[in-house]
Each structure stands twice: as C-alpha cells, then as structure tokens.
Design a protein around this motif. Structure first.
Motif, PDB file in Angstrom:
ATOM      1  N   GLY A   1      -5.348  -4.923  -7.516  1.00  0.00           N
ATOM      2  CA  GLY A   1      -4.844  -6.205  -7.984  1.00  0.00           C
ATOM      3  C   GLY A   1      -5.615  -7.370  -7.403  1.00  0.00           C
ATOM      4  N   ALA A   2      -5.973  -7.268  -6.125  1.00  0.00           N
ATOM      5  CA  ALA A   2      -6.740  -8.327  -5.477  1.00  0.00           C
ATOM      6  C   ALA A   2      -8.131  -8.465  -6.101  1.00  0.00           C
ATOM      7  N   LEU A   3      -8.724  -7.326  -6.443  1.00  0.00           N
ATOM      8  CA  LEU A   3     -10.036  -7.352  -7.101  1.00  0.00           C
ATOM      9  C   LEU A   3      -9.956  -8.032  -8.464  1.00  0.00           C
ATOM     10  N   ARG A   4      -8.933  -7.669  -9.224  1.00  0.00           N
ATOM     11  CA  ARG A   4      -8.796  -8.217 -10.577  1.00  0.00           C
ATOM     12  C   ARG A   4      -8.588  -9.731 -10.552  1.00  0.00           C
ATOM     13  N   THR A   5      -7.746 -10.179  -9.632  1.00  0.00           N
ATOM     14  CA  THR A   5      -7.307 -11.575  -9.641  1.00  0.00           C
ATOM     15  C   THR A   5      -7.996 -12.447  -8.596  1.00  0.00           C
ATOM     16  N   GLN A   6      -8.708 -11.802  -7.639  1.00  0.00           N
ATOM     17  CA  GLN A   6      -9.298 -12.521  -6.508  1.00  0.00           C
ATOM     18  C   GLN A   6      -8.220 -13.296  -5.750  1.00  0.00           C
ATOM     19  N   ASP A   7      -7.044 -12.680  -5.636  1.00  0.00           N
ATOM     20  CA  ASP A   7      -5.874 -13.295  -5.013  1.00  0.00           C
ATOM     21  C   ASP A   7      -5.921 -13.067  -3.497  1.00  0.00           C
ATOM     22  N   VAL A   8      -6.132 -14.149  -2.750  1.00  0.00           N
ATOM     23  CA  VAL A   8      -6.261 -14.048  -1.294  1.00  0.00           C
ATOM     24  C   VAL A   8      -4.950 -13.605  -0.651  1.00  0.00           C
TER      25      VAL A   8
ATOM     26  N   VAL B   1      -2.244  -6.363   1.437  1.00  0.00           N
ATOM     27  CA  VAL B   1      -2.888  -5.054   1.584  1.00  0.00           C
ATOM     28  C   VAL B   1      -3.238  -4.807   3.047  1.00  0.00           C
ATOM     29  N   ILE B   2      -3.746  -5.821   3.700  1.00  0.00           N
ATOM     30  CA  ILE B   2      -4.113  -5.696   5.116  1.00  0.00           C
ATOM     31  C   ILE B   2      -2.876  -5.374   5.954  1.00  0.00           C
ATOM     32  N   ALA B   3      -1.738  -6.002   5.613  1.00  0.00           N
ATOM     33  CA  ALA B   3      -0.497  -5.775   6.370  1.00  0.00           C
ATOM     34  C   ALA B   3       0.032  -4.353   6.180  1.00  0.00           C
ATOM     35  N   PHE B   4      -0.202  -3.757   5.003  1.00  0.00           N
ATOM     36  CA  PHE B   4       0.253  -2.386   4.754  1.00  0.00           C
ATOM     37  C   PHE B   4      -0.301  -1.415   5.800  1.00  0.00           C
ATOM     38  N   ASP B   5      -1.487  -1.713   6.314  1.00  0.00           N
ATOM     39  CA  ASP B   5      -2.168  -0.751   7.180  1.00  0.00           C
ATOM     40  C   ASP B   5      -1.410  -0.516   8.482  1.00  0.00           C
ATOM     41  N   ASP B   6      -0.671  -1.519   8.952  1.00  0.00           N
ATOM     42  CA  ASP B   6       0.089  -1.339  10.189  1.00  0.00           C
ATOM     43  C   ASP B   6       1.115  -0.218  10.031  1.00  0.00           C
ATOM     44  N   GLU B   7       1.770  -0.162   8.872  1.00  0.00           N
ATOM     45  CA  GLU B   7       2.769   0.884   8.646  1.00  0.00           C
ATOM     46  C   GLU B   7       2.106   2.250   8.498  1.00  0.00           C
ATOM     47  N   VAL B   8       0.953   2.280   7.841  1.00  0.00           N
ATOM     48  CA  VAL B   8       0.226   3.546   7.701  1.00  0.00           C
ATOM     49  C   VAL B   8      -0.178   4.066   9.082  1.00  0.00           C
ATOM     50  N   ASP B   9      -0.682   3.175   9.928  1.00  0.00           N
ATOM     51  CA  ASP B   9      -1.086   3.569  11.280  1.00  0.00           C
ATOM     52  C   ASP B   9       0.110   4.090  12.083  1.00  0.00           C
ATOM     53  N   ALA B  10       1.240   3.394  11.958  1.00  0.00           N
ATOM     54  CA  ALA B  10       2.435   3.798  12.702  1.00  0.00           C
ATOM     55  C   ALA B  10       2.901   5.187  12.263  1.00  0.00           C
ATOM     56  N   ARG B  11       2.834   5.457  10.976  1.00  0.00           N
ATOM     57  CA  ARG B  11       3.258   6.764  10.460  1.00  0.00           C
ATOM     58  C   ARG B  11       2.286   7.868  10.876  1.00  0.00           C
ATOM     59  N   TYR B  12       1.016   7.517  10.952  1.00  0.00           N
ATOM     60  CA  TYR B  12       0.026   8.492  11.421  1.00  0.00           C
ATOM     61  C   TYR B  12       0.319   8.887  12.875  1.00  0.00           C
TER      62      TYR B  12
END
Length: 222
Positions: free
Chosen positions: A34-41, A47-58
C-alpha cells in the motif's frame, strides 16, 4: 516432566503463535504494498511499527521452544513440529525486517517522485510474495506437501520481476533524480525477492512436517 495434556497444549500454543505471527507478517507485506502504491509516509510508519510485534513474537517462540525442550524431550513428529516452527518463525522475523526496509526506502524516496512502470513491477512482485506467504502458511497448517512445492513456480515469477526492475532502472541513467529513486527501488525489489525465498523456506518446512524429509524445492546452485 510435563503431563501429556499440558505437553500437547504447549505444542498447540507454539504452532498457534507461529500462525499468528504469520498473520502479522501478511499485514506487513500488505502495508508495504500500500505504501508503494500511494507513497503514503504514514503507512510506511505503520509498517515499521509492525516489526516490534514480530520481533516480540520471535523472542517468545525461542523461549517457548527452550522450555519445551528442557521439560520434555520431543521425538519424531513432535520434534519435527518444534524445529519447523522455530525455523519458520526465524523466516517470518526476516520478512518483517524486509518489509521495514521497503517502508523506509519508500519514505525517504517520496520527495523524488515515483515512476509508474517501476512501481507497477514492484507491486506485481509484492502481490506474488503476499500470495506465496499465504500459501506457505496454509500448507504449514494443513501439512500439504504437494501444494507447498508449487511455491517454486511462483518464486520464479518473482525472480523474473526482480530482473525486470533492474533493467527498467538502467533506463534512468541520464536522469539523476530518477536514477537515485530507481537505485533505491532495486533494493526494494531485492527485499521482495527475499520475501519470496523465505516463503519457499516455510513451504519446505511444511513439506518436512508432512513427510519427515527435509529437502530443498530447488537446487540452490541455480
């Protein structure tokens, strides 16, 4: 030593955490697309914030595996599940990192303006990667080795699109701003390629669960 019921519950929870992590990663890929399509900052930041939850689950998966191995010595099918979940969660964590890289590159390139043809190629790559990851997670859940092996065919399409992006960017050689933007998109394409590779790896773990044999779907030398 764990009671059998508690032991089975621990195995079920381990796999449930893996699938839940997979769901977060799927949303990360969707967000990066979605960010690529819209260039929505702002979407890039999500998306960057999602990574914290992925790391915690890992990290939780690592802890759960250590406890399971310490309290009970799983063998045969159970041991395959523990190993496959650990390996698969590592791959999901890497996909989370790759989505972060895509989001960051999209964010820092937004002032340069996007080029439609390259964005279209990247979105095509991303959609295929999203499909691959969904197939891989489904095959893991259903122990479907046959369907998991179809991931190789989708991965070849992703690899082909990666080469196409590189060739498109070469066409910007005489345009400094376009070339600067394009060089970053080559890295984005590489991230999508790696997401596809990680989906194949998870598919291989699904086949391992189903058959007890761990084999690569393709010869890595090619």
């Amino acid at each position: 030593m764990m009671a059998r019921v508690e032991y089975q519950e621990s195995l079920d929870a381990l796999e449930a955490n893996f699938q839940e992590t997979g769901g977060i990663v799927l949303r990360s890929i969707q967000g990066a697309l979605g960010a690529l399509r819209t260039q929505d900052v702002e979407l890039c930041d999500e998306v960057i914030a999602f990574d914290d939850e992925v790391d915690a689950r890992y990290l939780q998966a690592e802890t759960d595996v250590e406890l399971l191995l310490a309290r009970q010595n799983p063998v045969a099918r159970d041991l395959r599940l523990v190993l496959a979940v650990l390996h698969g969660t590592i791959r999901l964590e890497r996909v989370g990192d790759q989505c972060v890289t895509i989001a960051k590159l999209t964010k820092i390139s937004s002032h340069l303006g996007s080029r439609g043809a390259v964005v279209e190629s990247l979105v095509d790559m991303g959609e295929r990667c999203l499909e691959m990851m969904q197939v891989a997670l489904d095959c893991f859940a259903t122990r479907d080795a046959r369907k998991a092996r179809t991931l190789h065919e989708l991965d070849e399409l992703v690899d082909r699109a990666n080469r196409q992006v590189f060739e498109q960017v070469l066409g910007y050689a005489g345009e400094p701003d376009a070339l600067e933007w394009g060089m970053r998109q080559i890295t984005v394409a590489r991230c999508f390629e790696r997401i596809g590779d990680n989906a194949v790896d998870i598919g291989e773990q699904a086949a391992f669960l189903a058959t007890g044999e761990l084999t690569e779907f393709t010869d890595a030398s090619h």
